[in-house]
Design an enzyme around this catalytic site. Structure first.
Site, PDB file in Angstrom:
ATOM      1  N   CYS A 127      -1.841   8.797   3.320  1.00  0.00           N
ATOM      2  CA  CYS A 127      -1.744   8.121   2.023  1.00  0.00           C
ATOM      3  C   CYS A 127      -3.005   8.349   1.201  1.00  0.00           C
ATOM      4  O   CYS A 127      -2.982   8.229  -0.019  1.00  0.00           O
ATOM      5  CB  CYS A 127      -1.486   6.644   2.223  1.00  0.00           C
ATOM      6  SG  CYS A 127      -2.632   5.842   3.331  1.00  0.00           S
ATOM      7  N   GLU A 175       0.894  -1.154   0.000  1.00  0.00           N
ATOM      8  CA  GLU A 175       0.000   0.000   0.000  1.00  0.00           C
ATOM      9  C   GLU A 175       0.929   1.199   0.000  1.00  0.00           C
ATOM     10  O   GLU A 175       1.677   1.411   0.932  1.00  0.00           O
ATOM     11  CB  GLU A 175      -0.853  -0.077   1.268  1.00  0.00           C
ATOM     12  CG  GLU A 175      -2.049   0.821   1.274  1.00  0.00           C
ATOM     13  CD  GLU A 175      -1.788   2.032   2.106  1.00  0.00           C
ATOM     14  OE1 GLU A 175      -1.537   3.082   1.479  1.00  0.00           O
ATOM     15  OE2 GLU A 175      -1.813   1.950   3.338  1.00  0.00           O
TER      16      GLU A 175
HETATM   17  P1  NDP Z   1       9.633   4.428   3.256  1.00  0.00           P
HETATM   18  O1  NDP Z   1       9.108   3.678   2.111  1.00  0.00           O
HETATM   19  O2  NDP Z   1      11.055   4.832   3.228  1.00  0.00           O
HETATM   20  O3  NDP Z   1       9.425   3.629   4.611  1.00  0.00           O
HETATM   21  C1  NDP Z   1       8.279   2.871   4.874  1.00  0.00           C
HETATM   22  C2  NDP Z   1       8.635   1.734   5.800  1.00  0.00           C
HETATM   23  O4  NDP Z   1       9.574   0.890   5.159  1.00  0.00           O
HETATM   24  C3  NDP Z   1       9.310   2.186   7.087  1.00  0.00           C
HETATM   25  O5  NDP Z   1       8.912   1.357   8.139  1.00  0.00           O
HETATM   26  C4  NDP Z   1      10.765   1.978   6.771  1.00  0.00           C
HETATM   27  O6  NDP Z   1      11.555   1.819   7.911  1.00  0.00           O
HETATM   28  C5  NDP Z   1      10.703   0.707   5.987  1.00  0.00           C
HETATM   29  N1  NDP Z   1      11.865   0.457   5.188  1.00  0.00           N
HETATM   30  C6  NDP Z   1      12.544   1.315   4.406  1.00  0.00           C
HETATM   31  N2  NDP Z   1      13.556   0.692   3.799  1.00  0.00           N
HETATM   32  C7  NDP Z   1      13.518  -0.593   4.214  1.00  0.00           C
HETATM   33  C8  NDP Z   1      14.318  -1.736   3.952  1.00  0.00           C
HETATM   34  N3  NDP Z   1      15.333  -1.688   3.125  1.00  0.00           N
HETATM   35  N4  NDP Z   1      13.993  -2.885   4.544  1.00  0.00           N
HETATM   36  C9  NDP Z   1      12.950  -2.963   5.392  1.00  0.00           C
HETATM   37  N5  NDP Z   1      12.164  -1.913   5.674  1.00  0.00           N
HETATM   38  C10 NDP Z   1      12.448  -0.748   5.092  1.00  0.00           C
HETATM   39  O7  NDP Z   1       8.722   5.635   3.428  1.00  0.00           O
HETATM   40  P2  NDP Z   1       8.911   6.867   4.384  1.00  0.00           P
HETATM   41  O8  NDP Z   1       8.231   6.522   5.648  1.00  0.00           O
HETATM   42  O9  NDP Z   1      10.310   7.341   4.475  1.00  0.00           O
HETATM   43  O10 NDP Z   1       8.119   7.932   3.565  1.00  0.00           O
HETATM   44  C11 NDP Z   1       8.614   8.318   2.306  1.00  0.00           C
HETATM   45  C12 NDP Z   1       7.491   8.597   1.380  1.00  0.00           C
HETATM   46  O11 NDP Z   1       6.637   7.463   1.279  1.00  0.00           O
HETATM   47  C13 NDP Z   1       6.597   9.706   1.798  1.00  0.00           C
HETATM   48  O12 NDP Z   1       7.122  10.931   1.482  1.00  0.00           O
HETATM   49  C14 NDP Z   1       5.377   9.368   1.018  1.00  0.00           C
HETATM   50  O13 NDP Z   1       5.505   9.806  -0.300  1.00  0.00           O
HETATM   51  C15 NDP Z   1       5.328   7.879   1.063  1.00  0.00           C
HETATM   52  N6  NDP Z   1       4.475   7.360   2.121  1.00  0.00           N
HETATM   53  C16 NDP Z   1       3.334   6.761   1.838  1.00  0.00           C
HETATM   54  C17 NDP Z   1       2.534   6.308   2.829  1.00  0.00           C
HETATM   55  C18 NDP Z   1       1.287   5.588   2.608  1.00  0.00           C
HETATM   56  O14 NDP Z   1       0.572   5.365   3.582  1.00  0.00           O
HETATM   57  N7  NDP Z   1       0.957   5.154   1.418  1.00  0.00           N
HETATM   58  C19 NDP Z   1       2.836   6.504   4.219  1.00  0.00           C
HETATM   59  C20 NDP Z   1       4.091   7.119   4.435  1.00  0.00           C
HETATM   60  C21 NDP Z   1       4.864   7.502   3.418  1.00  0.00           C
HETATM   61  P3  NDP Z   1      12.471   2.997   8.463  1.00  0.00           P
HETATM   62  O15 NDP Z   1      11.572   4.037   8.961  1.00  0.00           O
HETATM   63  O16 NDP Z   1      13.244   2.339   9.523  1.00  0.00           O
HETATM   64  O17 NDP Z   1      13.294   3.450   7.309  1.00  0.00           O
END
Ligand code: NDP
Length: 669
Positions: free
Chosen positions: A295, A256
């Site tokens: 989101c 998602e």
């Molecule tokens: P990310 O995709 O970077 O992170 C989402 C989750 O994935 C976090 O728990 C993160 O952990 C984890 N993650 C990241 N890299 C890895 C990895 N290599 N292995 C395992 N887990 C990983 O999103 P962000 O939270 O940084 O947000 C960035 C952008 O994503 C926002 O600007 C927005 O555009 C979008 N977004 C969309 C959302 C939605 O609900 N659809 C919600 C939030 C963000 P960690 O925090 O430890 O890096």
């Protein structure tokens, strides 16, 4: 300084000295340290599959539902402790309500739907029994059983409590242990809720674990019976789902991710209509609730060409009234973004949008320090040739107005987002709504239509509800969560089972036609819930239906439909040989035949399902009834629901009516 810990194999593991520093989005000062150094992910996997899974699967679906309900009620009791941490994430109390109480409500609803819509047993029955052979000795049925692996649930920063609970509840209901991995930035709030769950002792050992920080080699350990459920950015989703191990093992991956959700103002919703006002209100709210870090937030406002200026003016006026500041201040309507990094990201994305659209509003009054972002509204005059406005998501209080020519153009523009979680339409015209859903439905996970009739109770464009699916095609990740039982089934495996009626009855614990039906020695209505067995049956004596019965019933009820009263008219009808008995007369006589009149364990008749009248009953026909215990469902400690397969036959043994009769039956003791 907060030090959220991981919880692995029954142990709390705190962050190391050089773990990631988390700064306050308000003051930019350090508030927490978080990291997963030193975690043995092999032990975590083994703990989940070796302890948590077997313990959860030793409970049946309803037992797990009671457990999830108790967990949610416990969190409800302790919610103020979570609200105390909430402003640290940049969220106002209202934002926190969506996250904290929204999450609790989601878990409660999922538990309640599991108890109402799933069997009080080990497997879910998906659809009816399929007859696969001429004589009915070989049947088929789809069932869903718990997957014996682990669910790894990776969540976004924006909803640290809801994000955990909306994934955790369905997996636990399905019988799958979970490893929760919150976004590091807001992990301390997830950890607080998670800690309450562990402390409550409501879940069996191994059912839940928490990874604060990175997931190390966890994903490289997953296999065919595991599930990864991810919420976050498209880039991370792609990186994770491309993991060679997950691809080779065919591991289920639910994503998602960010999407360019669109709200469409109907061509009928001119300024001055309630729908115009609703659009403006929701558009401004979606931009600013949670500082636009949702989101499902509205990123594109698709409006009739002639109304673009009016919309610009009205939305800007509303945004101008939003008070932006410290989220702990009760008068604040919008807090900061979650971090300085997120602010830099939103600023950069807004600049990309500004290459194709002109800025028509910027909130003039935001605090100078911290991760505050000003709500910004853009207007794109040529949305057909523009790209960034359909593709670049500024994950903050930023949206673009796109003018359209007609509704099919509006749908085309909405669909250019490449797949979204939700699109809304503000119209009072059902024909327009029908056209829009047909033209745009395939591109959006949810379509929210609001007008003057639904406004008072509508739940809002941006609110995913546990009853409805949450997810979307293409850009939105191609995943699906929630949607009641559908969301639970993502953590179960569907299997098509084929075999004899006896086999299928035993496997599903539901009587299948053709399986043996041992007669009850005493009337089954004298048996309490525990002493009734699936398959047990009773056959009544017969009763002749006379013409005077039909006349009497017609006069008594007022149902003098010609098929019961007028022989000639009835004969002219292709279904009837002449005057026939009322269907409801047959049902009433059936009840008179099978009922056991004395007070006993049967407490109430609560309804009937799937009623079919199969053959007319003519005066002189003799009917009898056969009841078979089809299914049993415990409802409370005092009683359970027994579903009886009822068949009414005539003197030639031909079925004339079939239905499922529901009774509440007292439990022993
Ligand atoms: P990310 O995709 O970077 O992170 C989402 C989750 O994935 C976090 O728990 C993160 O952990 C984890 N993650 C990241 N890299 C890895 C990895 N290599 N292995 C395992 N887990 C990983 O999103 P962000 O939270 O940084 O947000 C960035 C952008 O994503 C926002 O600007 C927005 O555009 C979008 N977004 C969309 C959302 C939605 O609900 N659809 C919600 C939030 C963000 P960690 O925090 O430890 O890096």
């Amino acid at each position: 300084m907060l030090t959220p810990s991981s919880y692995i194999a029954g142990q709390w593991i705190g962050p190391s000295a050089d773990a990631t520093r988390i700064d306050s989005p308000v003051t930019d000062q350090p508030i927490a340290r978080a990291g997963s150094e030193g975690i043995d992910f092999g032990a975590a996997y083994g703990w989940a599959t070796g302890k948590g899974g077997p313990a959860l699967r030793a409970m049946n679906i309803h037992e797990r539902a009671r457990m999830v309900k108790a967990m949610a009620l416990m969190l409800q009791e302790r919610k103020e402790e979570l609200y105390a941490l909430n402003p640290l994430t940049g969220a106002t109390r209202k934002d926190g309500w969506i996250d904290i109480e929204g999450g609790i409500m989601t878990a409660l609803t999922m538990a309640s739907k599991a108890r109402r819509e799933m069997p009080d047993g080990d497997m879910y029955l998906d659809g009816p029994v399929e007859q696969l052979s001429r004589n009915g000795t070989f049947l088929g049925r789809h069932v869903a059983v718990p997957m014996p692996g682990v669910a790894v649930q990776i969540n976004a920063f924006n909803f640290p409590v809801w994000g955990m609970l909306e994934k955790l509840a369905p997996a636990l209901l399905a019988g799958m242990p979970v490893i929760v991995k919150p976004a590091t930035q807001t992990s301390y709030l997830t950890e607080a809720a998670f800690r309450m769950i562990v402390e409550s002792g409501l879940l069996p050992e191994g059912a839940v674990q928490l990874v604060v920080g990175r997931t190390g080699d966890l994903l490289d350990r997953l296999g065919a019976q595991d599930v990864v459920s991810f919420t976050g950015s498209a880039a991370t989703a792609l990186a994770l789902r491309s993991n060679p191990r997950l691809l080779a093992q065919g591991t289920r991956f639910i994503a998602e991710q960010d999407s360019l959700n669109a709200a469409v103002l109907g061509p009928d919703a001119a300024p001055g209509t309630p729908e115009f006002d609703l659009f403006v209100k929701e558009a401004a709210a979606e931009m600013t609730v949670k500082a636009g870090q949702k989101c499902t937030a509205i990123r594109r406002m698709i409006v009739p060409e002639g109304m673009a200026d009016a919309v610009t003016e009205a939305v800007s006026a509303r945004l101008a009234t939003i008070r932006i500041g410290d989220p702990a201040d009760p008068d604040t309507r919008m807090g900061p973004l979650v971090s300085m990094a997120q602010k830099a990201d939103v600023t950069a994305r807004a600049a990309e949008i500004a290459n194709e659209a002109r800025r028509v509003f910027r909130h003039p009054d935001i605090p100078a320090e911290g991760a505050f972002a000003a709500p910004e509204l853009y207007l794109c005059d040529d949305p057909d040739s523009a790209h960034a406005v359909h593709e670049v998501e500024a994950f903050g209080p930023v949206a673009t107005i796109l003018p359209y020519r007609d509704l099919s153009h509006a749908a085309h523009l909405a669909n250019r987002g490449g797949g979204s979680l939700v699109s809304s339409l503000f119209t009072h015209d059902p024909d327009l709504a029908q056209t829009y859903v047909t033209g745009a439905g395939a591109w959006h996970g949810r379509i929210y239509i609001n007008d003057r009739d639904s406004a008072a109770e509508a739940t809002g464009h941006g609110s995913p509800l546990p009853h409805m699916i949450h997810g979307g095609p293409g850009r939105a990740g191609g995943g699906e969560e929630l949607g009641g039982v559908r969301g639970i089934l993502h953590y179960m495996a569907r299997v098509a089972v084929q075999g004899s009626p006896a086999m299928l009855s035993r496997i599903t614990n539901e009587h299948c036609p053709g399986a043996s039906t041992p007669r009850c020695e005493t009337h089954p209505f004298q048996h309490d819930f525990e002493n009734l067995e699936v398959g047990q049956s009773v056959e009544t004596t017969s009763r002749v239906v006379s013409l005077s019965d039909i006349d009497h019933f017609a006069e008594f009820t007022g149902d003098t439909f010609y098929a019961h009263m007028d022989d000639e008219a009835a004969r002219a009808n292709p279904f009837f040989p002449g005057r026939v008995a009322h269907g409801y007369l047959i049902l009433s006589f059936a009840a008179g035949l099978f009922v056991d009149p004395a007070p006993g364990p049967v407490l109430a008749n609560t309804g009937l399902n799937h009623l079919r009248f199969l053959k007319p009953v003519s005066p002189g026909d003799a009917i009898r009834v056969r009841l078979v215990v089809k299914r049993k469902t415990r409802r409370t400690d005092a009683y359970g629901e027994v579903a009886w397969a009822a068949t009414v036959t005539n003197q030639k043994d031909e079925p004339v009516a079939e239905y499922e009769l529901l009774t509440m039956v007292a439990r022993s003791g």
